[in-house]
Write a protein that holds these residues in place. Structure first.
Motif, PDB file in Angstrom:
ATOM      1  N   ARG A  22       0.921  -1.129   0.137  1.00  0.00           N
ATOM      2  CA  ARG A  22      -0.087   0.023   0.055  1.00  0.00           C
ATOM      3  C   ARG A  22       0.760   1.188  -0.156  1.00  0.00           C
ATOM      4  NH1 ARG A  22      -5.363  -0.737   1.987  1.00  0.00           N
ATOM      5  NH2 ARG A  22      -5.351   1.447   2.764  1.00  0.00           N
ATOM      6  N   ASP A  24       0.223   4.812   0.779  1.00  0.00           N
ATOM      7  CA  ASP A  24      -0.779   5.529   1.262  1.00  0.00           C
ATOM      8  C   ASP A  24      -0.120   6.659   2.336  1.00  0.00           C
ATOM      9  OD1 ASP A  24      -0.198   3.958   3.841  1.00  0.00           O
ATOM     10  OD2 ASP A  24      -1.842   2.885   3.353  1.00  0.00           O
ATOM     11  N   ALA A  25      -1.056   7.200   3.229  1.00  0.00           N
ATOM     12  CA  ALA A  25      -0.561   8.190   4.175  1.00  0.00           C
ATOM     13  C   ALA A  25       0.390   7.794   5.109  1.00  0.00           C
ATOM     14  CB  ALA A  25      -1.642   9.001   4.758  1.00  0.00           C
ATOM     15  N   TYR A  57      -2.980  -0.811  -3.319  1.00  0.00           N
ATOM     16  CA  TYR A  57      -3.703   0.244  -3.014  1.00  0.00           C
ATOM     17  C   TYR A  57      -2.867   1.454  -3.085  1.00  0.00           C
ATOM     18  CZ  TYR A  57      -6.470   3.960  -0.126  1.00  0.00           C
ATOM     19  OH  TYR A  57      -7.212   4.543   0.311  1.00  0.00           O
ATOM     20  N   ILE A  58      -3.492   2.696  -3.564  1.00  0.00           N
ATOM     21  CA  ILE A  58      -2.820   3.900  -3.663  1.00  0.00           C
ATOM     22  C   ILE A  58      -3.841   5.000  -3.031  1.00  0.00           C
ATOM     23  CG2 ILE A  58      -3.285   4.386  -6.141  1.00  0.00           C
ATOM     24  CD1 ILE A  58      -0.390   5.840  -6.150  1.00  0.00           C
ATOM     25  N   SER A  59      -3.075   5.803  -2.415  1.00  0.00           N
ATOM     26  CA  SER A  59      -4.110   7.123  -2.128  1.00  0.00           C
ATOM     27  C   SER A  59      -3.337   8.279  -2.594  1.00  0.00           C
ATOM     28  CB  SER A  59      -3.923   7.187  -0.342  1.00  0.00           C
ATOM     29  OG  SER A  59      -2.413   7.636  -0.177  1.00  0.00           O
ATOM     30  N   SER A  60      -4.201   9.221  -2.242  1.00  0.00           N
ATOM     31  CA  SER A  60      -3.801  10.668  -2.780  1.00  0.00           C
ATOM     32  C   SER A  60      -2.187  11.046  -2.475  1.00  0.00           C
ATOM     33  CB  SER A  60      -4.653  11.848  -2.315  1.00  0.00           C
ATOM     34  OG  SER A  60      -4.613  11.891  -0.853  1.00  0.00           O
ATOM     35  N   GLN A  88      -7.564  -1.949  -9.679  1.00  0.00           N
ATOM     36  CA  GLN A  88      -8.218  -0.828  -8.419  1.00  0.00           C
ATOM     37  C   GLN A  88      -7.276   0.512  -8.550  1.00  0.00           C
ATOM     38  OE1 GLN A  88      -7.130  -3.935  -7.809  1.00  0.00           O
ATOM     39  NE2 GLN A  88      -5.964  -3.828  -6.018  1.00  0.00           N
ATOM     40  N   VAL A  92      -7.841   4.697  -9.944  1.00  0.00           N
ATOM     41  CA  VAL A  92      -7.301   5.718  -9.342  1.00  0.00           C
ATOM     42  C   VAL A  92      -6.913   6.625 -10.336  1.00  0.00           C
ATOM     43  CG1 VAL A  92      -5.866   6.851  -7.445  1.00  0.00           C
ATOM     44  CG2 VAL A  92      -7.309   4.826  -6.853  1.00  0.00           C
TER      45      VAL A  92
END
Length: 131
Positions: A22, A24-25, A57-60, A88, A92
């Motif tokens: 992941r 992410d933050a 998973y990747i976030s902003s 997925q 994004v």
């Protein structure tokens, strides 16, 4: 799940970064710190390939990290290409239009064909019949 990164120096002009887990933050800072070590060592006009086949998973925050890589490589007359994004993760990128579609490749063969075409355009070499 956590994040991990493997760096593969395929050639002097192409480095592959294999992203796992992941982005992410909670994990983007580790990735950014790793890039502070990796990117300055790359020669001008080189290509960074981000293999996303194991990125779940990747976030902003992760998108910002990739944007930084793209800016750094452009400033050095280089390229950043994305390889094998999971559905997925690709969604994004599609939603935020973070990366031009011509810089995302479904597999290594598609990437190699693109790189071959780019090089042939520069050299003016005609394609061979076996490609």
């Amino acid at each position: 799940m956590t994040f991990s990164l493997n760096v593969e120096n395929e050639s002097p002009s192409r480095t592959i970064l294999h992203l796992h887990g992941r982005l992410d933050a909670q994990t983007f800072n580790d990735f950014d710190l790793a890039m502070l070590d990796v990117l300055p060592r790359l020669p001008e006009e080189s290509t960074v390939v981000l293999d996303l086949s194991e990125l779940e998973y990747i976030s902003s925050a992760g998108l910002r990290s990739i944007a930084k890589i793209r800016r750094t490589m452009r400033a050095r007359n280089g390229h950043t290409l994305l390889l094998n994004p999971r559905p997925q993760v690709r969604k994004v990128f599609d939603i935020v239009k973070a990366v031009p579609v011509n810089e995302v490749f479904a597999n290594a063969q598609e990437l190699d064909a693109y790189l071959d075409r780019m090089q042939r355009q520069i050299t003016g070499e005609e394609p061979t019949s076996d490609r």
